[in-house]
Design a protein around this motif. Structure first.
Motif, PDB file in Angstrom:
ATOM      1  N   UNK A   1       0.809  -1.214   0.000  1.00  0.00           N
ATOM      2  CA  UNK A   1       0.000   0.000   0.000  1.00  0.00           C
ATOM      3  C   UNK A   1       0.845   1.269   0.000  1.00  0.00           C
ATOM      4  N   UNK A   2       2.156   1.125   0.055  1.00  0.00           N
ATOM      5  CA  UNK A   2       3.033   2.295   0.108  1.00  0.00           C
ATOM      6  C   UNK A   2       3.271   2.802  -1.310  1.00  0.00           C
ATOM      7  N   UNK A   3       2.653   3.916  -1.633  1.00  0.00           N
ATOM      8  CA  UNK A   3       2.669   4.395  -3.012  1.00  0.00           C
ATOM      9  C   UNK A   3       3.909   5.223  -3.290  1.00  0.00           C
ATOM     10  N   UNK A   4       4.234   5.265  -4.584  1.00  0.00           N
ATOM     11  CA  UNK A   4       5.334   6.136  -5.018  1.00  0.00           C
ATOM     12  C   UNK A   4       4.986   7.595  -4.740  1.00  0.00           C
ATOM     13  N   UNK A   5       3.691   7.919  -4.791  1.00  0.00           N
ATOM     14  CA  UNK A   5       3.272   9.288  -4.526  1.00  0.00           C
ATOM     15  C   UNK A   5       3.665   9.720  -3.120  1.00  0.00           C
ATOM     16  N   UNK A   6       3.452   8.826  -2.129  1.00  0.00           N
ATOM     17  CA  UNK A   6       3.816   9.175  -0.753  1.00  0.00           C
ATOM     18  C   UNK A   6       5.320   9.401  -0.635  1.00  0.00           C
ATOM     19  N   UNK A   7       6.091   8.547  -1.327  1.00  0.00           N
ATOM     20  CA  UNK A   7       7.553   8.710  -1.282  1.00  0.00           C
ATOM     21  C   UNK A   7       7.959  10.081  -1.804  1.00  0.00           C
ATOM     22  N   UNK A   8       7.402  10.478  -2.939  1.00  0.00           N
ATOM     23  CA  UNK A   8       7.791  11.757  -3.529  1.00  0.00           C
ATOM     24  C   UNK A   8       7.265  12.931  -2.712  1.00  0.00           C
ATOM     25  N   UNK A   9       6.080  12.770  -2.099  1.00  0.00           N
ATOM     26  CA  UNK A   9       5.548  13.846  -1.261  1.00  0.00           C
ATOM     27  C   UNK A   9       6.442  14.092  -0.049  1.00  0.00           C
TER      28      UNK A   9
ATOM     29  N   UNK B   1      18.067  13.435   6.550  1.00  0.00           N
ATOM     30  CA  UNK B   1      17.251  12.239   6.715  1.00  0.00           C
ATOM     31  C   UNK B   1      18.021  10.998   6.281  1.00  0.00           C
ATOM     32  N   UNK B   2      18.700  11.102   5.129  1.00  0.00           N
ATOM     33  CA  UNK B   2      19.459   9.954   4.632  1.00  0.00           C
ATOM     34  C   UNK B   2      20.573   9.554   5.602  1.00  0.00           C
ATOM     35  N   UNK B   3      21.124  10.527   6.324  1.00  0.00           N
ATOM     36  CA  UNK B   3      22.188  10.231   7.273  1.00  0.00           C
ATOM     37  C   UNK B   3      21.655   9.659   8.587  1.00  0.00           C
ATOM     38  N   UNK B   4      20.474  10.119   8.998  1.00  0.00           N
ATOM     39  CA  UNK B   4      19.948   9.713  10.300  1.00  0.00           C
ATOM     40  C   UNK B   4      19.103   8.447  10.250  1.00  0.00           C
ATOM     41  N   UNK B   5      18.487   8.150   9.086  1.00  0.00           N
ATOM     42  CA  UNK B   5      17.540   7.033   8.999  1.00  0.00           C
ATOM     43  C   UNK B   5      17.874   6.146   7.810  1.00  0.00           C
ATOM     44  N   UNK B   6      17.412   4.941   7.916  1.00  0.00           N
ATOM     45  CA  UNK B   6      17.512   4.015   6.793  1.00  0.00           C
ATOM     46  C   UNK B   6      16.162   3.922   6.096  1.00  0.00           C
ATOM     47  N   UNK B   7      16.207   3.624   4.819  1.00  0.00           N
ATOM     48  CA  UNK B   7      14.969   3.425   4.085  1.00  0.00           C
ATOM     49  C   UNK B   7      14.369   4.706   3.557  1.00  0.00           C
ATOM     50  N   UNK B   8      13.164   4.571   3.000  1.00  0.00           N
ATOM     51  CA  UNK B   8      12.477   5.693   2.365  1.00  0.00           C
ATOM     52  C   UNK B   8      11.816   6.589   3.405  1.00  0.00           C
ATOM     53  N   UNK B   9      11.594   7.847   3.054  1.00  0.00           N
ATOM     54  CA  UNK B   9      10.898   8.756   3.979  1.00  0.00           C
ATOM     55  C   UNK B   9       9.474   8.288   4.235  1.00  0.00           C
ATOM     56  N   UNK B  10       9.117   8.158   5.489  1.00  0.00           N
ATOM     57  CA  UNK B  10       7.770   7.789   5.910  1.00  0.00           C
ATOM     58  C   UNK B  10       7.311   8.748   6.994  1.00  0.00           C
ATOM     59  N   UNK B  11       6.012   8.786   7.214  1.00  0.00           N
ATOM     60  CA  UNK B  11       5.416   9.794   8.084  1.00  0.00           C
ATOM     61  C   UNK B  11       6.070   9.855   9.456  1.00  0.00           C
TER      62      UNK B  11
END
Length: 316
Positions: free
Chosen positions: A195-203, A217-227
């Motif tokens: 259910x994780x859309x590309x739209x949410x990633x880009x938003x 964010x890339x330095x502090x967390x792993x993975x894609x940006x999430x809420x």
């Protein structure tokens, strides 16, 4: 320092920071509006976001009748009749700077004056010919130049403290409003990877870029940006310059350094806000409801602004 001088320095800084924040907001909305849309496909919902964030939707609709991409971009960028436009923010900053010309350095004044002269030229040319992305980058660049001139040339006195006060209270408010708007649009991420859309990633990525926090964010967390991760970083991480916590730490420190007893209400409120955010974890934010939590912080920031005004800026 005279209250009138402190007031002009404070609002000069707030208007410059507001102009930069408006440019960041416009840039992300314009970029996302060019992406394929799941609804009507015209990107107008995305372009309406700055109107909702700034509370100017009724004024825009009164003047223009319906949402139109070019008119909306002009409304926020170069509209001389819109008090919330970048054009008027830079004009108001120049007026305040001129009033305190003897308390700021030549480098600071020249930057503000040159920015005002140049945006008048851009206004005559029109945003369509100049380019929206180019305009947003220009505003951010002028803001960075002013901030560099301020840090590098002004004495560490009360004048610099009131300039910094204006910057950080405006920045904190902007971060909260941008995050709240994106969260209201997207909601909390589903636990189902399908259910994780590309739209949410880009938003979320666009929000991070708008706040110059994508690399952090890339330095502090792993993975894609999430809420949850984005909210934690922009609200509670002290390492991120535009986070709420970083701004509150600056406000607390600046207010504590100002002399006299008149500022105790503002100092106390800033200390309470900083302590609350310092000892909050992201799960508590989501348990309360992120929109409700952010709204509470925005309201408290407004009370802090009022306390600063009554303590230091009211002209007898």
């Amino acid at each position: 320092m005279l209250s009138r001088t402190a007031d002009d320095l404070y609002w000069m800084s707030r208007y410059l920071e507001r102009a930069e924040n408006l440019a960041r907001m416009l840039d992300v909305s314009y970029s996302l509006s060019l992406m394929p849309q799941s609804g009507r496909g015209d990107g107008l919902d995305e372009l309406a976001m700055p109107l909702l964030i700034t509370g100017t939707q009724d004024e825009y609709l009164r003047r223009h009748g319906q949402l139109h991409a070019d008119r909306m971009l002009h409304f926020f960028a170069l509209d001389a009749e819109n008090p919330a436009s970048v054009f008027n923010c830079l004009g108001a900053a120049r007026v305040s700077a001129h009033a305190v010309r003897g308390r700021i350095t030549a480098d600071m004044w020249e930057n503000i004056n040159a920015s005002w002269l140049e945006i008048r030229t851009i206004s005559e040319q029109g945003l369509g010919r100049y380019g929206t992305t180019r305009f947003c980058e220009w505003v951010k660049e002028r803001s960075h130049l002013f901030r560099g001139a301020t840090v590098g040339t002004i004495m560490r006195s009360d004048a610099s403290r009131f300039i910094r006060l204006g910057t950080f209270i405006e920045r904190a408010d902007n971060t909260l409003r941008l995050l709240d708007a994106r969260y209201e649009l997207l909601g909390e991420d589903s636990e189902d990877p399908d259910d994780r859309s590309a739209r949410a990633y880009y938003q979320w990525s666009a929000l991070l870029r708008a706040l110059s926090s994508f690399e952090a964010f890339a330095e502090l967390y792993r993975g894609s940006p999430r809420a949850r991760k984005v909210a934690e970083m922009l609200l509670l991480r002290e390492e991120v310059p535009r986070s709420l916590r970083a701004c509150l730490e600056e406000l607390h420190s600046i207010l504590a350094s100002l002399p006299g007893d008149n500022g105790r209400p503002a100092q106390r409120l800033a200390a309470e806000m900083e302590a609350r955010v310092r000892y909050t974890v992201i799960n508590e934010v989501f348990e309360q409801g992120m929109h409700d939590w952010i709204t509470e912080q925005i309201d408290t920031l407004g009370r802090l602004g009022n306390a600063i005004h009554s303590s230091y800026l009211e002209i007898a």
